[in-house]
Scaffold this active site. Structure first.
Site, PDB file in Angstrom:
ATOM      1  N   CYS A   1      54.374  22.417 -34.180  1.00 13.70           N
ATOM      2  CA  CYS A   1      53.972  21.901 -35.496  1.00 13.70           C
ATOM      3  C   CYS A   1      55.184  21.242 -36.151  1.00 13.70           C
ATOM      4  O   CYS A   1      56.318  21.629 -35.899  1.00 13.70           O
ATOM      5  CB  CYS A   1      53.476  23.071 -36.343  1.00 13.70           C
ATOM      6  SG  CYS A   1      53.141  22.699 -38.068  1.00 13.70           S
TER       7      CYS A   1
ATOM      8  N   SER B   1      56.251  21.669 -39.011  1.00 14.23           N
ATOM      9  CA  SER B   1      57.028  22.620 -39.825  1.00 14.23           C
ATOM     10  C   SER B   1      58.191  23.197 -39.021  1.00 14.23           C
ATOM     11  O   SER B   1      59.269  23.442 -39.565  1.00 14.23           O
ATOM     12  CB  SER B   1      56.144  23.759 -40.331  1.00 14.23           C
ATOM     13  OG  SER B   1      55.059  23.250 -41.057  1.00 14.23           O
TER      14      SER B   1
ATOM     15  N   HIS C   1      60.853  20.638 -39.113  1.00 16.64           N
ATOM     16  CA  HIS C   1      61.546  20.542 -40.409  1.00 16.64           C
ATOM     17  C   HIS C   1      62.788  21.445 -40.420  1.00 16.64           C
ATOM     18  O   HIS C   1      63.759  21.162 -41.115  1.00 16.64           O
ATOM     19  CB  HIS C   1      60.624  20.983 -41.556  1.00 16.64           C
ATOM     20  CG  HIS C   1      59.532  19.999 -41.904  1.00 16.64           C
ATOM     21  ND1 HIS C   1      59.659  18.639 -41.752  1.00 16.64           N
ATOM     22  CD2 HIS C   1      58.287  20.189 -42.428  1.00 16.64           C
ATOM     23  CE1 HIS C   1      58.538  18.036 -42.163  1.00 16.64           C
ATOM     24  NE2 HIS C   1      57.693  18.967 -42.568  1.00 16.64           N
TER      25      HIS C   1
ATOM     26  N   HIS D   1      55.021  29.225 -34.842  1.00 21.03           N
ATOM     27  CA  HIS D   1      54.164  30.000 -35.769  1.00 21.03           C
ATOM     28  C   HIS D   1      52.694  29.716 -35.544  1.00 21.03           C
ATOM     29  O   HIS D   1      51.866  30.135 -36.345  1.00 21.03           O
ATOM     30  CB  HIS D   1      54.552  29.662 -37.218  1.00 21.03           C
ATOM     31  CG  HIS D   1      54.362  28.208 -37.539  1.00 21.03           C
ATOM     32  ND1 HIS D   1      55.247  27.241 -37.140  1.00 21.03           N
ATOM     33  CD2 HIS D   1      53.361  27.555 -38.158  1.00 21.03           C
ATOM     34  CE1 HIS D   1      54.806  26.052 -37.511  1.00 21.03           C
ATOM     35  NE2 HIS D   1      53.653  26.211 -38.128  1.00 21.03           N
TER      36      HIS D   1
ATOM     37  N   CYS E   1      47.641  27.615 -37.224  1.00 20.51           N
ATOM     38  CA  CYS E   1      48.274  26.758 -38.236  1.00 20.51           C
ATOM     39  C   CYS E   1      47.538  25.437 -38.411  1.00 20.51           C
ATOM     40  O   CYS E   1      46.748  25.278 -39.311  1.00 20.51           O
ATOM     41  CB  CYS E   1      49.754  26.496 -37.956  1.00 20.51           C
ATOM     42  SG  CYS E   1      50.475  25.455 -39.252  1.00 20.51           S
TER      43      CYS E   1
END
Ligand code: PAD
Ligand code: ZN
Length: 376
Positions: free
Chosen positions: A47, A49, A52, A68, A175
């Site tokens: 993902c 995220s 990031h 996650h 997610c």
């Protein structure tokens, strides 16, 4: 031979500092303490995220095990665990649901107080880690940390799911899918016949497109600077797609032109940039429009804007994990998938072995993948 109660040595992808690739090393995973669950990971999606953290946009403690969006099987449980048992198929929850805090008790709330957001600790509730590398503690990302063969999570951060669900698909319910789809159906509450604009057509944004379609939107406008994302967006329900780079005007003005000067009813920012958050908000109707921030803002970023932009009646809100109460909703979303109420296959462009994780992140950064699922 049972591994319960013993330290497990296994492979994990560790990030030692920002802007450095993952290194696959052998770590030690301690047994779960009271109210904790040790999970053997079967599949974990990549993902934005996670990226990031790698790019430095999200500040966390290092060294860290990211990941996650996963599915796995319970290997063992600590004392007092009642909701799962060894052998259960589960999805770890990056947004826990403790069922006791003020948010969990509130019918509309889903931001559990146990969530490890804001200034993340990367640790279990007792302030320690179950991961070590040669004795050195390793942190985990958002209550989960799934780029490892085994992880330990609190019981609040795991949901039991249908044992027949395919791991390499339903991991996305942990997610990307749930976040994007729920942003449309829960957070915005898109109404039949409405016009929507989705900024960012990655795995999460395409799931928002699916949510808008399921809610009965009659126009769904996809917005992305990578036109290669358009065919898939149209396959999943976008009625039109626009590339902001093709216009001299700002994209919010383009969207007003496309809607006879009204603006869209619902807009979604599913990228994670402050400029596109503003662009999405100013694209929706000035009076009754709703704009939802789904993209994760960089740590410490700020937006300055004229209050007149929302004083006129516009709604501007955020959405975490699609507004779902995680432990209650994830098993139901898996059942809905098994009953073919929505699809996940179009979101998964690549599946590869866990040790190719760096290649998987390269595909995300180059814009060539939607979701890459790592299998263990
Ligand atoms: P992704 O990188 O797969 O998709 C982002 C898309 O945005 C890509 O298609 C890009 O081409 C496009 N894009 C980039 N810059 C621009 C721009 N300036 N204008 C228009 N389009 C652009 O990411 P993703 O789908 O995995 O995640 C999207 C965001 O959602 C990201 O910020 C992620 O961190 C966030 C997220 N939020 C939650 C939550 O609970 N709110 C959960 C999971 C992910
Ligand atoms: Zn995610």
């Amino acid at each position: 031979m049972s591994t319960a109660g013993k330290v497990i040595k296994c492979k994990a992808a560790v990030v030692w500092e920002p802007k450095k690739p993952f290194s696959i090393v052998e770590i030690e995973v301690a047994p779960p303490k009271a109210h904790e669950v040790r999970i053997k990971i079967l599949a974990s999606g990549i993902c934005r995220s996670d990226d990031h953290v790698l790019s430095g946009a999200l500040i966390v403690n290092f060294p860290i095990i990211l990941g996650h969006e996963a599915m796995g099987v319970v290997e063992s449980v600590g004392e007092g665990v009642t909701s799962v048992k060894p052998g259960d198929k589960v999805i770890p929850l990056f947004l826990p649901q403790c069922e006791k805090c003020s948010f969990c008790i509130h019918p509309k709330g889903n931001l559990c107080e146990k969530a490890d957001f804001g200034i993340p600790t990367g640790l279990m509730y007792d302030g320690t880690s179950r991961f070590t590398y040669k004795g050195q503690p390793i942190y985990k990302f958002v209550s989960t940390g799934t780029f490892t063969e085994y992880t330990v999570v609190h019981e609040d951060a795991v949901a039991k799911i249908d044992a027949a669900a395919p791991p390499e698909k339903v991991c996305l319910i942990g997610c990307g899918f749930s976040t994007g789809y729920g942003a449309a159906v829960n957070s915005a509450k898109v109404e039949p016949g409405s016009t929507c604009a989705v900024f960012g057509l990655g795995g999460v944004g395409l799931s928002t497109v699916m949510g808008c379609k399921a809610a009965g939107a009659s126009r769904i406008i996809g917005v992305d600077i990578n036109k290669d994302k358009f065919p898939k967006a149209k396959q999943l329900g976008a009625t039109e797609c626009v590339n902001p780079l093709d216009f001299k005007k700002p994209i919010n003005e383009v969207l007003f032109d496309m809607t006879d000067g009204k603006g869209v009813d619902y807009s979604f920012e599913v990228i994670g940039r402050t400029d596109t958050m503003m662009a999405a908000m100013t694209s929706c109707n000035i009076n009754y429009g709703t704009s939802v921030i789904v993209g994760v803002p960089p740590s410490a970023s700020e937006i300055t804007f004229s209050p007149g932009l929302i004083f006129s009646g516009r709604n501007w809100k955020g959405s975490l994990f699609g507004g779902w109460k995680s432990k209650d909703s994830v098993p139901r979303l898996v059942s809905d998938f098994m009953q073919k109420k929505f699809v996940l296959d179009p979101l998964i462009t690549h599946t590869m072995p866990f040790d190719k994780i760096n290649e998987g992140f390269e595909l995300l950064r180059s814009g060539k993948s939607i979701r890459t699922v790592l299998v263990f």
